[in-house]
Write an enzyme that holds these catalytic residues in place. Structure first.
Site: not given
Ligand code: LLP
Length: 427
Positions: A319, A350
């Site tokens: 992240r 690296c």
């Molecule tokens: N529903 C859908 C359709 C989604 O695409 C996502 C997240 C969620 C729910 C859940 O969202 P949350 O409550 O976790 O914000 N890797 C990134 C975040 C990518 C989110 C992708 N979709 C990070 O580390 O910030």
């Protein structure tokens, strides 16, 4: 010391998680290491159930795909948002009820659609083409698949551009202006039963207002669908609630989210004379703050800044590198010591971008120290890679003063897995 994170304490100079000494955990299990508080995880899940007693809570499995963690969430009554066949398999193995699963994704394969139909899970169609694919697949199987539609509501949420998904420029969802037509198409197709609408406007959103805007747009569209004779059995408002990564940040609670969107939902339902199941899909706000990423200090180097070289980097916690995300860092074995200067914590990979924490005030850091990076439970291990020949680390669950291994650390076989050297090259 850690705001609302009362599972974390400083005791006798060491950081503890639910009463278990993090420095001891580093000794026993080695570093790098992910450590999760079961109590915190359950509390977070319960906070959603309490704030939305009538809604189904579908945990976003992409945030954390550990089976033990999914099992705990299943025990708490949660379902899941899955984004692939792999994630569907995981929740099945974790014992989640198939009638509490939504199969999401913007580009599902025919095989994935077939698997969804076979498992009798609902599908969120992200495009007209996907609706047609699903209709064909289900008809061929002699089944009728329940389908919701991912709406792109064109709502702006203040977050990192790489994790904003509700803007009209995003790849996700059907533009809201086209939803009613797609619904109408679905109503005339074989093999599918349209059941409602779905949206997800982005992630790490620290303001309730965009959720309210999106909910209002969703209820408006539901009204247009009712007008053409469509049925609305499910309204899924997605995930995206942010958390306080930095000590000075304030994040809305599930209760505050409920105070914003529930009236919009309930009044809309009343106005339209419908009573759909409300669904939410939180990932981060359920699991992020339950988990520490614990790393060991290999070296401290005084260069133009003070570099702390630790044994896990963006291979295990991507992240900071991907989104310039802030994760709070503490020296787990020096919790009683004052900060003496600024340190920049870097991983062993690296690449110059492999920085976990920049310019942080920390006590004097020395080789052999143990660093804990906070709020690593969401999109931490689940985004880990074996880049640079680094095997992925173990995960541990802390509960009632005990620590249990919930994922073994990998060895070299992780990056040999599946590789084939053609015989002609072995001569
Ligand atoms: N529903 C859908 C359709 C989604 O695409 C996502 C997240 C969620 C729910 C859940 O969202 P949350 O409550 O976790 O914000 N890797 C990134 C975040 C990518 C989110 C992708 N979709 C990070 O580390 O910030």
């Amino acid at each position: 010391m850690f705001g609302t994170k009362d599972h974390l304490r400083a005791e006798g100079g060491d950081l503890t998680i639910d009463g278990v000494d993090v420095v001891d955990l580093a000794d026993v299990f080695g570093t790098p290491l992910y450590v999760t508080s079961e109590r915190r995880l359950r509390e977070n899940a319960r906070a959603y159930r309490k704030a939305f007693p009538e809604a189904e809570i579908y945990f976003a499995v992409k945030a954390n795909g550990n089976l033990a963690i999914l099992r705990i969430l299943a025990e708490e009554g949660l379902g899941a948002d899955v984004f692939s066949a792999g994630e569907l398999n995981l929740v099945r193995m974790a014992g989640m009820a198939m009638d509490k699963i939504l199969f999401n994704g913007n580009s599902k394969s025919l095989e994935e659609l077939e698997m969804a139909v076979e498992a009798k899970v609902r599908v969120s169609a992200d495009s007209r083409d996907e609706l047609l694919n699903l209709s064909e697949v289900a008809s061929e199987m002699g089944e009728v698949a329940e389908v919701a539609f991912r709406v792109n509501p064109d709502v702006s949420a203040m977050t990192h551009p790489k994790i904003a998904t509700g803007l009209k420029t995003s790849k996700f969802g059907i533009p809201w202006q086209e939803i009613v037509e797609v619904y109408r198409t679905a109503m005339g197709l074989e093999g599918v039963k349209p059941i409602g609408l779905h949206c997800h406007i982005g992630s790490q959103i620290l303001d309730v207002a965009p959720f309210v805007d999106a909910a209002a747009k969703m209820m408006e569209l539901a009204g247009e669908i009712v007008d053409i004779g469509g049925e609305i059995e499910m309204m899924d408002f997605g995930g995206g609630l942010g958390i306080a990564y930095a000590p000075e940040t304030r994040a809305p609670t599930p209760d505050e989210l409920a105070a914003g969107i529930l009236p919009v939902f309930l009044e809309g339902c009343k106005r339209l004379g419908i009573s759909p199941q409300m669904v939410l899909e939180p990932g981060r706000s359920i699991v992020a703050d339950s988990t520490l990423f614990v790393t060991g200090v290999n070296v401290v180097k005084r260069a133009h800044v003070n570099f702390v070289g630790v044994d896990g980097g963006f291979n295990l916690l991507a992240r900071p590198m991907l989104y310039d995300a802030y994760h709070h860092a503490v020296v787990a074995n020096k919790m009683d010591q004052e900060a003496v200067g600024k340190y920049t914590v870097v991983g062993p990979i690296c690449e110059s971008g492999d920085v976990l924490a920049r310019d942080r005030d920390l006590p004097e850091v020395e080789r052999g120290d143990v660093l804990a990076i906070l709020d690593a439970g969401a999109y931490g291990f689940s985004m880990a890679s074996v880049y640079n020949g680094q095997p992925r680390c173990p995960e541990v669950l802390v509960n009632g003063g005990r620590a249990e291994l919930i994922r073994r650390g990998e060895d070299e076989s992780a990056f040999l897995a599946g590789q084939i050297v053609p015989a002609r090259l072995l001569r």
